[in-house]
Design a protein around this motif. Structure first.
Motif, PDB file in Angstrom:
ATOM      1  N   ALA A  12       0.837  -1.207   0.000  1.00 26.07           N
ATOM      2  CA  ALA A  12       0.000   0.000   0.000  1.00 26.07           C
ATOM      3  C   ALA A  12       0.870   1.254   0.000  1.00 26.07           C
ATOM      4  O   ALA A  12       0.590   2.220  -0.732  1.00 26.07           O
ATOM      5  CB  ALA A  12      -0.936   0.002   1.204  1.00 26.07           C
ATOM      6  N   ASN A  13       1.940   1.237   0.776  1.00 25.09           N
ATOM      7  CA  ASN A  13       2.845   2.382   0.808  1.00 25.09           C
ATOM      8  C   ASN A  13       3.646   2.512  -0.482  1.00 25.09           C
ATOM      9  O   ASN A  13       3.934   3.623  -0.933  1.00 25.09           O
ATOM     10  CB  ASN A  13       3.772   2.297   2.021  1.00 25.09           C
ATOM     11  N   TYR A  14       3.978   1.390  -1.100  1.00 24.57           N
ATOM     12  CA  TYR A  14       4.656   1.421  -2.404  1.00 24.57           C
ATOM     13  C   TYR A  14       3.738   2.078  -3.435  1.00 24.57           C
ATOM     14  O   TYR A  14       4.153   2.934  -4.205  1.00 24.57           O
ATOM     15  CB  TYR A  14       5.023  -0.002  -2.842  1.00 24.57           C
ATOM     16  N   ARG A  15       2.488   1.680  -3.411  1.00 26.50           N
ATOM     17  CA  ARG A  15       1.526   2.260  -4.345  1.00 26.50           C
ATOM     18  C   ARG A  15       1.346   3.759  -4.093  1.00 26.50           C
ATOM     19  O   ARG A  15       1.254   4.549  -5.039  1.00 26.50           O
ATOM     20  CB  ARG A  15       0.193   1.513  -4.237  1.00 26.50           C
ATOM     21  N   LYS A  16       1.330   4.150  -2.831  1.00 30.66           N
ATOM     22  CA  LYS A  16       1.240   5.572  -2.487  1.00 30.66           C
ATOM     23  C   LYS A  16       2.441   6.327  -3.063  1.00 30.66           C
ATOM     24  O   LYS A  16       2.290   7.398  -3.666  1.00 30.66           O
ATOM     25  CB  LYS A  16       1.188   5.734  -0.964  1.00 30.66           C
ATOM     26  N   ALA A  17       3.643   5.764  -2.891  1.00 31.53           N
ATOM     27  CA  ALA A  17       4.852   6.399  -3.420  1.00 31.53           C
ATOM     28  C   ALA A  17       4.831   6.424  -4.952  1.00 31.53           C
ATOM     29  O   ALA A  17       5.251   7.410  -5.570  1.00 31.53           O
ATOM     30  CB  ALA A  17       6.088   5.660  -2.918  1.00 31.53           C
ATOM     31  N   TRP A  18       4.339   5.365  -5.557  1.00 27.74           N
ATOM     32  CA  TRP A  18       4.231   5.264  -7.019  1.00 27.74           C
ATOM     33  C   TRP A  18       3.356   6.397  -7.545  1.00 27.74           C
ATOM     34  O   TRP A  18       3.636   6.999  -8.571  1.00 27.74           O
ATOM     35  CB  TRP A  18       3.644   3.910  -7.351  1.00 27.74           C
ATOM     36  N   ILE A  26       8.923   7.512  -0.999  1.00 34.10           N
ATOM     37  CA  ILE A  26       9.798   6.478  -1.568  1.00 34.10           C
ATOM     38  C   ILE A  26      10.800   6.019  -0.513  1.00 34.10           C
ATOM     39  O   ILE A  26      10.975   4.821  -0.282  1.00 34.10           O
ATOM     40  CB  ILE A  26      10.523   7.016  -2.818  1.00 34.10           C
ATOM     41  N   ALA A  27      11.457   6.968   0.126  1.00 35.87           N
ATOM     42  CA  ALA A  27      12.491   6.641   1.115  1.00 35.87           C
ATOM     43  C   ALA A  27      11.940   5.792   2.254  1.00 35.87           C
ATOM     44  O   ALA A  27      12.630   4.875   2.736  1.00 35.87           O
ATOM     45  CB  ALA A  27      13.111   7.926   1.662  1.00 35.87           C
ATOM     46  N   ASP A  28      10.722   6.064   2.679  1.00 35.26           N
ATOM     47  CA  ASP A  28      10.127   5.334   3.799  1.00 35.26           C
ATOM     48  C   ASP A  28       9.949   3.843   3.519  1.00 35.26           C
ATOM     49  O   ASP A  28       9.807   3.050   4.442  1.00 35.26           O
ATOM     50  CB  ASP A  28       8.780   5.940   4.178  1.00 35.26           C
ATOM     51  N   PRO A  44      21.717  -3.452  -9.208  1.00 38.12           N
ATOM     52  CA  PRO A  44      20.755  -2.923  -8.235  1.00 38.12           C
ATOM     53  C   PRO A  44      21.023  -1.458  -7.899  1.00 38.12           C
ATOM     54  O   PRO A  44      22.153  -0.977  -8.011  1.00 38.12           O
ATOM     55  CB  PRO A  44      20.974  -3.798  -7.005  1.00 38.12           C
ATOM     56  N   TRP A  45      19.960  -0.784  -7.511  1.00 31.53           N
ATOM     57  CA  TRP A  45      20.092   0.524  -6.883  1.00 31.53           C
ATOM     58  C   TRP A  45      20.409   0.215  -5.421  1.00 31.53           C
ATOM     59  O   TRP A  45      19.620  -0.440  -4.740  1.00 31.53           O
ATOM     60  CB  TRP A  45      18.803   1.310  -6.981  1.00 31.53           C
ATOM     61  N   LEU A  46      21.554   0.686  -4.930  1.00 30.25           N
ATOM     62  CA  LEU A  46      21.992   0.342  -3.585  1.00 30.25           C
ATOM     63  C   LEU A  46      21.884   1.545  -2.656  1.00 30.25           C
ATOM     64  O   LEU A  46      22.454   2.596  -2.951  1.00 30.25           O
ATOM     65  CB  LEU A  46      23.432  -0.165  -3.608  1.00 30.25           C
ATOM     66  N   GLY A  47      21.156   1.364  -1.571  1.00 27.39           N
ATOM     67  CA  GLY A  47      20.989   2.409  -0.572  1.00 27.39           C
ATOM     68  C   GLY A  47      19.777   3.273  -0.838  1.00 27.39           C
ATOM     69  O   GLY A  47      19.374   3.483  -1.978  1.00 27.39           O
ATOM     70  N   ARG A  48      19.189   3.735   0.255  1.00 29.66           N
ATOM     71  CA  ARG A  48      17.947   4.511   0.189  1.00 29.66           C
ATOM     72  C   ARG A  48      18.078   5.743  -0.718  1.00 29.66           C
ATOM     73  O   ARG A  48      17.206   6.000  -1.547  1.00 29.66           O
ATOM     74  CB  ARG A  48      17.539   4.921   1.594  1.00 29.66           C
ATOM     75  N   ASN A 102      12.653  -5.982  10.245  1.00 32.68           N
ATOM     76  CA  ASN A 102      11.663  -5.995  11.329  1.00 32.68           C
ATOM     77  C   ASN A 102      11.014  -4.636  11.559  1.00 32.68           C
ATOM     78  O   ASN A 102      10.135  -4.511  12.398  1.00 32.68           O
ATOM     79  CB  ASN A 102      12.254  -6.577  12.620  1.00 32.68           C
ATOM     80  N   LEU A 103      11.394  -3.609  10.798  1.00 36.05           N
ATOM     81  CA  LEU A 103      10.707  -2.313  10.838  1.00 36.05           C
ATOM     82  C   LEU A 103       9.683  -2.183   9.713  1.00 36.05           C
ATOM     83  O   LEU A 103       9.019  -1.165   9.592  1.00 36.05           O
ATOM     84  CB  LEU A 103      11.735  -1.166  10.736  1.00 36.05           C
ATOM     85  N   GLY A 104       9.585  -3.225   8.876  1.00 36.75           N
ATOM     86  CA  GLY A 104       8.639  -3.187   7.761  1.00 36.75           C
ATOM     87  C   GLY A 104       9.171  -2.470   6.531  1.00 36.75           C
ATOM     88  O   GLY A 104       8.409  -2.140   5.631  1.00 36.75           O
ATOM     89  N   GLN A 105      10.479  -2.240   6.481  1.00 33.10           N
ATOM     90  CA  GLN A 105      11.093  -1.624   5.299  1.00 33.10           C
ATOM     91  C   GLN A 105      11.771  -2.711   4.476  1.00 33.10           C
ATOM     92  O   GLN A 105      12.237  -3.724   5.019  1.00 33.10           O
ATOM     93  CB  GLN A 105      12.115  -0.569   5.705  1.00 33.10           C
ATOM     94  N   ALA A 106      11.844  -2.483   3.168  1.00 29.38           N
ATOM     95  CA  ALA A 106      12.475  -3.462   2.287  1.00 29.38           C
ATOM     96  C   ALA A 106      13.986  -3.453   2.468  1.00 29.38           C
ATOM     97  O   ALA A 106      14.616  -2.404   2.422  1.00 29.38           O
ATOM     98  CB  ALA A 106      12.123  -3.160   0.840  1.00 29.38           C
ATOM     99  N   ARG A 107      14.547  -4.637   2.674  1.00 26.65           N
ATOM    100  CA  ARG A 107      15.997  -4.830   2.647  1.00 26.65           C
ATOM    101  C   ARG A 107      16.428  -5.124   1.223  1.00 26.65           C
ATOM    102  O   ARG A 107      17.492  -4.731   0.792  1.00 26.65           O
ATOM    103  CB  ARG A 107      16.422  -6.017   3.529  1.00 26.65           C
TER     104      ARG A 107
END
Length: 119
Positions: A12-18, A26-28, A44-48, A102-107
Protein backbone atom coordinates in the motif's frame (compact mmCIF):
# COMPACT_ATOMS: atom_id res chain seq x y z
CA UNK A 1 1.76 -7.26 13.17
CA UNK A 2 1.66 -10.45 11.11
CA UNK A 3 3.95 -10.94 8.15
CA UNK A 4 0.97 -10.64 5.79
CA UNK A 5 -0.07 -7.39 7.47
CA UNK A 6 3.48 -6.03 7.05
CA UNK A 7 3.54 -6.99 3.36
CA UNK A 8 0.07 -5.53 2.78
CA UNK A 9 1.14 -2.27 4.44
CA UNK A 10 4.36 -2.16 2.41
CA UNK A 11 2.55 -2.70 -0.91
CA UNK A 12 0.00 0.00 0.00
CA UNK A 13 2.85 2.38 0.81
CA UNK A 14 4.66 1.42 -2.40
CA UNK A 15 1.53 2.26 -4.34
CA UNK A 16 1.24 5.57 -2.49
CA UNK A 17 4.85 6.40 -3.42
CA UNK A 18 4.23 5.26 -7.02
CA UNK A 19 1.35 7.73 -7.27
CA UNK A 20 2.94 10.63 -5.37
CA UNK A 21 6.59 10.40 -6.44
CA UNK A 22 7.35 12.20 -3.17
CA UNK A 23 10.93 11.47 -2.09
CA UNK A 24 9.90 10.89 1.55
CA UNK A 25 7.21 8.38 0.49
CA UNK A 26 9.80 6.48 -1.57
CA UNK A 27 12.49 6.64 1.11
CA UNK A 28 10.13 5.33 3.80
CA UNK A 29 9.78 2.06 1.89
CA UNK A 30 13.43 1.07 2.08
CA UNK A 31 16.05 0.32 4.71
CA UNK A 32 19.12 2.58 4.62
CA UNK A 33 21.22 -0.13 2.92
CA UNK A 34 18.48 -1.68 0.77
CA UNK A 35 19.01 -3.17 -2.68
CA UNK A 36 16.37 -2.57 -5.39
CA UNK A 37 16.62 -4.72 -8.51
CA UNK A 38 14.39 -3.33 -11.29
CA UNK A 39 14.91 -6.62 -13.11
CA UNK A 40 16.36 -9.88 -11.76
CA UNK A 41 19.79 -9.44 -13.37
CA UNK A 42 19.95 -5.64 -13.43
CA UNK A 43 22.57 -3.72 -11.49
CA UNK A 44 20.76 -2.92 -8.24
CA UNK A 45 20.09 0.52 -6.88
CA UNK A 46 21.99 0.34 -3.58
CA UNK A 47 20.99 2.41 -0.57
CA UNK A 48 17.95 4.51 0.19
CA UNK A 49 19.31 7.73 -1.39
CA UNK A 50 20.22 5.99 -4.67
CA UNK A 51 16.83 4.27 -4.76
CA UNK A 52 14.98 7.59 -4.41
CA UNK A 53 17.20 9.28 -7.01
CA UNK A 54 16.84 6.42 -9.52
CA UNK A 55 13.08 6.04 -8.95
CA UNK A 56 12.49 9.73 -9.69
CA UNK A 57 14.41 9.45 -13.00
CA UNK A 58 11.94 6.87 -14.35
CA UNK A 59 8.78 7.73 -12.41
CA UNK A 60 5.32 7.16 -13.81
CA UNK A 61 2.89 10.04 -13.95
CA UNK A 62 0.35 9.92 -11.11
CA UNK A 63 -2.89 8.26 -12.19
CA UNK A 64 -1.28 6.59 -15.24
CA UNK A 65 -1.57 3.01 -13.94
CA UNK A 66 -3.88 0.59 -12.27
CA UNK A 67 -2.42 -2.12 -10.08
CA UNK A 68 -3.83 -5.35 -8.70
CA UNK A 69 -1.87 -7.77 -6.55
CA UNK A 70 -2.04 -10.76 -4.28
CA UNK A 71 0.56 -12.62 -2.23
CA UNK A 72 1.74 -16.01 -3.44
CA UNK A 73 3.98 -16.68 -0.45
CA UNK A 74 4.60 -14.82 2.79
CA UNK A 75 7.07 -15.97 5.43
CA UNK A 76 8.66 -14.13 8.31
CA UNK A 77 11.19 -12.37 6.05
CA UNK A 78 10.17 -13.10 2.45
CA UNK A 79 7.15 -12.32 0.32
CA UNK A 80 6.47 -13.26 -3.28
CA UNK A 81 3.77 -11.14 -4.85
CA UNK A 82 1.94 -11.61 -8.14
CA UNK A 83 0.53 -8.46 -9.71
CA UNK A 84 -0.79 -6.84 -12.86
CA UNK A 85 0.09 -3.28 -13.83
CA UNK A 86 -1.97 -1.63 -16.54
CA UNK A 87 -0.94 1.52 -18.39
CA UNK A 88 -3.15 3.15 -21.04
CA UNK A 89 -1.38 1.31 -23.91
CA UNK A 90 0.23 -1.72 -22.25
CA UNK A 91 -0.16 -4.25 -19.46
CA UNK A 92 2.47 -6.10 -17.45
CA UNK A 93 2.43 -9.21 -15.30
CA UNK A 94 4.67 -8.74 -12.29
CA UNK A 95 6.32 -11.04 -9.82
CA UNK A 96 7.91 -9.23 -6.89
CA UNK A 97 10.36 -10.75 -4.44
CA UNK A 98 10.35 -8.70 -1.26
CA UNK A 99 12.47 -9.07 1.87
CA UNK A 100 11.36 -6.86 4.76
CA UNK A 101 13.29 -6.02 7.90
CA UNK A 102 11.66 -6.00 11.33
CA UNK A 103 10.71 -2.31 10.84
CA UNK A 104 8.64 -3.19 7.76
CA UNK A 105 11.09 -1.62 5.30
CA UNK A 106 12.48 -3.46 2.29
CA UNK A 107 16.00 -4.83 2.65
CA UNK A 108 15.82 -6.24 -0.86
CA UNK A 109 13.24 -5.81 -3.59
CA UNK A 110 13.35 -7.48 -7.01
CA UNK A 111 10.88 -6.92 -9.82
CA UNK A 112 10.22 -9.57 -12.47
CA UNK A 113 7.92 -8.23 -15.20
CA UNK A 114 6.65 -9.28 -18.61
CA UNK A 115 4.65 -7.17 -21.03
CA UNK A 116 1.45 -8.78 -22.31
CA UNK A 117 1.31 -9.34 -26.07
CA UNK A 118 -0.84 -6.91 -28.00
CA UNK A 119 -4.24 -8.32 -28.88
Amino acid sequence: MSSLDAVTAWVANYRKAWESNEPDDIADLFAEDAAYFTEPFAEPWLGRDKIVESWLKIRDAPGSTTFEWHPLLVTEDLAIIEATTTYPAKTFSNLWVLRLDNLGQARQFTEWWMQHPKS
